[in-house]
Design an enzyme around this catalytic site. Structure first.
Site, PDB file in Angstrom:
ATOM      1  N   MET A   1      47.525  35.869  30.100  1.00 49.60           N
ATOM      2  CA  MET A   1      48.449  34.780  30.421  1.00 49.60           C
ATOM      3  C   MET A   1      49.246  35.010  31.703  1.00 49.60           C
ATOM      4  O   MET A   1      50.163  34.251  32.012  1.00 49.60           O
ATOM      5  CB  MET A   1      49.407  34.531  29.251  1.00 49.60           C
ATOM      6  CG  MET A   1      48.716  34.149  27.957  1.00 49.60           C
ATOM      7  SD  MET A   1      47.597  32.766  28.198  1.00 49.60           S
ATOM      8  CE  MET A   1      46.486  33.032  26.833  1.00 49.60           C
TER       9      MET A   1
ATOM     10  N   HIS B   1      49.945  34.843  35.605  1.00 53.91           N
ATOM     11  CA  HIS B   1      49.526  34.008  36.724  1.00 53.91           C
ATOM     12  C   HIS B   1      49.042  34.898  37.865  1.00 53.91           C
ATOM     13  O   HIS B   1      49.635  35.952  38.118  1.00 53.91           O
ATOM     14  CB  HIS B   1      50.707  33.162  37.226  1.00 53.91           C
ATOM     15  CG  HIS B   1      51.151  32.134  36.254  1.00 53.91           C
ATOM     16  ND1 HIS B   1      51.994  32.419  35.200  1.00 53.91           N
ATOM     17  CD2 HIS B   1      50.858  30.818  36.160  1.00 53.91           C
ATOM     18  CE1 HIS B   1      52.213  31.320  34.498  1.00 53.91           C
ATOM     19  NE2 HIS B   1      51.536  30.334  35.058  1.00 53.91           N
TER      20      HIS B   1
ATOM     21  N   GLU C   1      53.023  43.091  36.843  1.00 53.58           N
ATOM     22  CA  GLU C   1      52.330  43.788  37.923  1.00 53.58           C
ATOM     23  C   GLU C   1      52.877  45.198  38.097  1.00 53.58           C
ATOM     24  O   GLU C   1      52.108  46.154  38.288  1.00 53.58           O
ATOM     25  CB  GLU C   1      52.448  42.990  39.228  1.00 53.58           C
ATOM     26  CG  GLU C   1      51.596  41.742  39.273  1.00 53.58           C
ATOM     27  CD  GLU C   1      52.080  40.582  38.398  1.00 53.58           C
ATOM     28  OE1 GLU C   1      51.309  39.633  38.210  1.00 53.58           O
ATOM     29  OE2 GLU C   1      53.227  40.611  37.902  1.00 53.58           O
TER      30      GLU C   1
ATOM     31  N   ASP D   1      42.519  60.555  33.934  1.00 52.08           N
ATOM     32  CA  ASP D   1      41.071  60.554  34.145  1.00 52.08           C
ATOM     33  C   ASP D   1      40.638  61.686  35.071  1.00 52.08           C
ATOM     34  O   ASP D   1      39.660  62.380  34.799  1.00 52.08           O
ATOM     35  CB  ASP D   1      40.621  59.215  34.727  1.00 52.08           C
ATOM     36  CG  ASP D   1      39.141  59.210  35.058  1.00 52.08           C
ATOM     37  OD1 ASP D   1      38.332  59.485  34.145  1.00 52.08           O
ATOM     38  OD2 ASP D   1      38.788  58.947  36.223  1.00 52.08           O
TER      39      ASP D   1
END
Length: 170
Positions: free
Chosen positions: A75, A77, A116, A130
């Site tokens: 959801m 933008h 973000e 990782d």
């Protein structure tokens, strides 16, 4: 419907209409951390990790993640970001070393950049994991949280740095 804006009258998911919101400068800063063994810390600092410069790769991954947030969080933008900045700091403890990560994001638009910033900080931490997991699968990521946001009709937010026992990196 529950006061959640991401649901329509039938309770189904929807992307919120932001077309009537004014375009303003909006910022957000989020943090995360990676707790690791001292040996891993030493090898990162001395650039002795076989996959490359861990912090440089994590920094680029965090920037890329901020730009791709709307592709992985349904959801959100898609936003035109003005800037993404990643900073790192180390804390050495008796039992472990902690990499502190801060992601700061800025835009001029109709919706905020909290997701973000959170995505960026999270992906930085995941990238460190990782790249170093061969040395220490017991690394712990977190806490991850929003530290600050500015702009928008809901006003500004600033977390008390002691609230979640996180270091203030702003």
């Amino acid at each position: 419907m529950n006061g959640f804006s991401h649901f329509n009258e039938e309770g189904r998911a929807r992307m919120v209409d932001i077309s009537d919101k004014s375009s303003t400068v909006r910022t957000a800063a989020a943090i995360s951390s990676v707790h690791m063994k001292h040996d891993v810390y030493s090898r990162i600092k001395n650039r002795e990790i076989g996959k490359g410069d861990v912090l440089a790769v994590a920094q680029v991954a965090g920037i890329m993640a901020a730009k791709q947030t709307s592709a992985i969080i349904p959801m959100c933008h898609p936003l035109s970001l003005s800037s993404v900045d990643i900073s790192f700091g180390w804390e050495e403890k008796d039992s472990e070393a902690v990499l502190h990560i801060q992601a700061s994001v800025k835009t001029k638009g109709s919706t905020g950049v909290e997701m973000e910033a959170l995505t960026s900080a999270s992906v930085c931490a995941l990238t460190v994991y990782d790249m170093c997991k061969a040395l220490d699968k017991g690394m712990v990521i977190g806490p991850t949280c929003l530290m600050e946001k500015t702009g928008g009709k809901n006003g500004d937010f600033k977390r008390d740095a002691s609230e979640y026992k996180v270091e203030d990196q702003s």
